[in-house]
Enzyme design. Structure first.
Site, short mmCIF file in Angstrom:
data_model
loop_
_atom_site.label_atom_id
_atom_site.label_comp_id
_atom_site.label_asym_id
_atom_site.label_seq_id
_atom_site.Cartn_x
_atom_site.Cartn_y
_atom_site.Cartn_z
N ARG A 7 -23.64 17.42 1.40
CA ARG A 7 -22.89 16.36 0.72
C ARG A 7 -22.98 16.52 -0.81
O ARG A 7 -22.09 16.10 -1.53
CB ARG A 7 -23.39 14.98 1.15
CG ARG A 7 -22.36 13.89 0.90
CD ARG A 7 -22.87 12.51 1.27
NE ARG A 7 -23.98 12.15 0.43
CZ ARG A 7 -25.15 11.70 0.87
NH1 ARG A 7 -25.37 11.52 2.16
NH2 ARG A 7 -26.12 11.41 0.03
N TYR A 43 1.12 8.01 -10.40
CA TYR A 43 1.00 8.10 -8.94
C TYR A 43 0.63 6.72 -8.40
O TYR A 43 -0.39 6.15 -8.77
CB TYR A 43 -0.04 9.16 -8.57
CG TYR A 43 -0.33 9.18 -7.11
CD1 TYR A 43 0.70 9.39 -6.19
CD2 TYR A 43 -1.60 8.97 -6.62
CE1 TYR A 43 0.46 9.40 -4.83
CE2 TYR A 43 -1.85 8.98 -5.26
CZ TYR A 43 -0.81 9.19 -4.37
OH TYR A 43 -1.07 9.18 -3.04
N ASP A 64 -4.19 13.78 -15.31
CA ASP A 64 -3.76 14.18 -13.97
C ASP A 64 -2.66 15.23 -14.18
O ASP A 64 -1.53 14.91 -14.54
CB ASP A 64 -3.23 12.97 -13.19
CG ASP A 64 -2.78 13.34 -11.77
OD1 ASP A 64 -2.55 14.53 -11.51
OD2 ASP A 64 -2.64 12.42 -10.94
N LYS A 100 -1.68 19.60 -3.47
CA LYS A 100 -0.31 19.95 -3.86
C LYS A 100 -0.24 21.44 -4.24
O LYS A 100 -0.48 22.28 -3.40
CB LYS A 100 0.15 19.05 -5.01
CG LYS A 100 -0.23 17.58 -4.83
CD LYS A 100 0.36 16.94 -3.60
CE LYS A 100 0.00 15.46 -3.58
NZ LYS A 100 0.17 14.82 -2.29
N1 PLP Z 1 -1.99 12.52 -8.37
C1 PLP Z 1 -0.73 12.85 -8.11
C2 PLP Z 1 0.19 13.17 -9.25
C3 PLP Z 1 -0.27 12.87 -6.79
O1 PLP Z 1 1.01 13.20 -6.54
C4 PLP Z 1 -1.16 12.56 -5.74
C5 PLP Z 1 -0.71 12.54 -4.34
O2 PLP Z 1 0.48 12.49 -4.04
C6 PLP Z 1 -2.47 12.22 -6.06
C7 PLP Z 1 -2.86 12.22 -7.37
C8 PLP Z 1 -3.45 11.88 -4.97
O3 PLP Z 1 -3.85 13.05 -4.31
P1 PLP Z 1 -4.30 13.10 -2.77
O4 PLP Z 1 -3.11 12.73 -1.94
O5 PLP Z 1 -4.74 14.51 -2.62
O6 PLP Z 1 -5.41 12.12 -2.61
#
Ligand code: PLP
Length: 386
Positions: A50, A102, A175, A200
């Site tokens: 972990r 997001y 992000d 992604k």
């Molecule tokens: N940040 C962005 C820009 C995203 O598009 C996403 C998911 O769609 C996330 C964060 C969250 O990622 P996860 O789905 O891997 O938890």
């Protein structure tokens, strides 16, 4: 030999060889626990899965190299990575985040994060003046940026925002899921942390969830982030880590192909009679184009949105109808895979979202761009005015 370029680093996963077998792809370690030495030490540096996992070493090192950072931590999802950034703060800390971001993280910030005592303020992050007006020197501990931002693809000037955050004593976290390290290197522009939903583009095959955080420099705060991963346990599995490394090897090819096709699709539909607006930072007329041109290298990303409309059409109904009648584009959430996806975003985000009801979000994959355009054309041709 001069320093290797990013394409060469990722294609070979930094060129690491398994010393035991001479394998060019690593074995998958699955042990959850490690032997303690007879004198009570853990000289291997490993104790329990972990906290850490040898399966992380190579993908973390590749992401660190691509981002030009000090260190990377993998997490079980992008959300686990993003929320660790906030969980490592202290109650009473003030944080700024964008209104356009997001949606799931926005919801978490507006709900859980506030109930834990973080003072979360959602602002117009694309405006440096708005950021400067909102920071509270000494009290603001983190500014969170997403660029280009879901699902309107607004663009934030990372360097300008970093300067404002730092002058107020705050860290800047970006992000960079949509930009990927192929197009933007936020740490070189002054950010302190880069986050990816590795689900992604970094993985790129829609077969796992994963997240990453890369830091510019070590600090007590970064050690708290590491503690959040180890203690709360949002850790990635060994097989997923191995798959992620496999995906990273083709990152540059996939991202460049998606960017080229997204640009073509955006230009093709920019003046289409059944498209009210194309949202894509690669279009010279778009609001974020100038900043994107300066901070993104080699393309504007594989994500764009179409607002469906035109004479006699109800935009929301028309958007849902287009999503229902494409054949090659798959009607599904997520992004950054080899297959092209589209989604009526307002149906996902629900009340309180800044997303217009006529908007379709498109994740451009690596299929032939003419097939993608023809499929959208046939779906648009099938629309009938009310
Ligand atoms: N940040 C962005 C820009 C995203 O598009 C996403 C998911 O769609 C996330 C964060 C969250 O990622 P996860 O789905 O891997 O938890």
């Amino acid at each position: 030999m001069s320093e290797l370029r990013p394409e060469s680093l990722s294609a070979q996963g930094l060129g690491w060889i398994d010393e035991t077998t001479r394998a060019v792809t690593p074995p998958i370690h699955v042990s959850s626990t490690y032997l303690r030495d007879a004198d009570n030490q853990y000289r291997s540096g490993r104790v329990y899965m972990r906290a850490d996992n040898p399966a992380y070493d190579q993908p973390e090192a590749v992401i660190t190299a691509l981002e030009g950072g000090h260190q990377t931590l993998l997490f079980a999802s992008g959300m686990a990575a993003a929320t660790a950034v906030f969980q490592a703060l202290a109650p009473g800390d003030h944080v700024l985040a964008p209104q356009v971001m997001y949606w799931s993280l926005r919801n978490w910030l507006a709900g859980y994060a506030r109930s834990w005592g973080l003072e979360v303020e959602l602002i117009e992050m694309t405006s440096p003046a708005a950021v400067a007006a909102a920071v509270r020197p000494g009290r603001t501990k983190l500014v969170w940026v997403e660029t280009p931002a879901n699902p309107l693809w607004t663009v934030t000037d990372i360097a300008a925002t970093a300067r404002i955050a730092h002058a107020a004593g705050a860290r800047l976290a970006v992000d960079s899921t949509v930009a990927t390290p192929v197009l933007t290197r936020p740490l070189a522009l002054g950010a302190d942390l880069v986050m990816h939903s590795a689900t992604k583009y970094l993985n790129g095959h829609s077969d796992l969830t994963a997240g990453s955080l890369t830091v510019a420099a070590d600090s007590a705060y970064w050690q708290r982030v590491r503690g959040v991963r180890a203690q709360i346990g949002g850790t990635l599995g060994s097989f997923e880590s191995w798959l992620l490394l496999r995906g990273l090897r083709t990152l540059h090819l996939r991202v460049r192909a998606a960017c080229a096709s997204a640009q073509r699709i955006a230009e093709h539909f920019a003046h289409h009679p059944r498209i009210a607006q194309v949202l894509y930072p690669g279009l010279p007329g778009s609001a974020g184009h100038a900043v994107a041109a300066a901070q993104m290298q080699g393309g504007y990303g594989g994500m764009l949105s179409l607002r469906v409309g035109g004479a006699g059409l109800d935009g929301e109904k028309a958007a849902i109808a287009v999503a229902a009648t494409t054949r090659l584009w798959k009607r599904a959430t997520s992004l950054g895979g080899t297959e092209s996806l589209l989604e009526h975003r307002a149906s996902v985000e629900g009340a309180g979202s800044p997303v217009p009801p006529d908007l379709l979000r498109l994740s451009v994959g690596i299929e032939h761009v003419d097939d993608l355009i023809e499929d959208l054309e046939q779906a648009l041709a099938g629309l009938h005015p009310d």
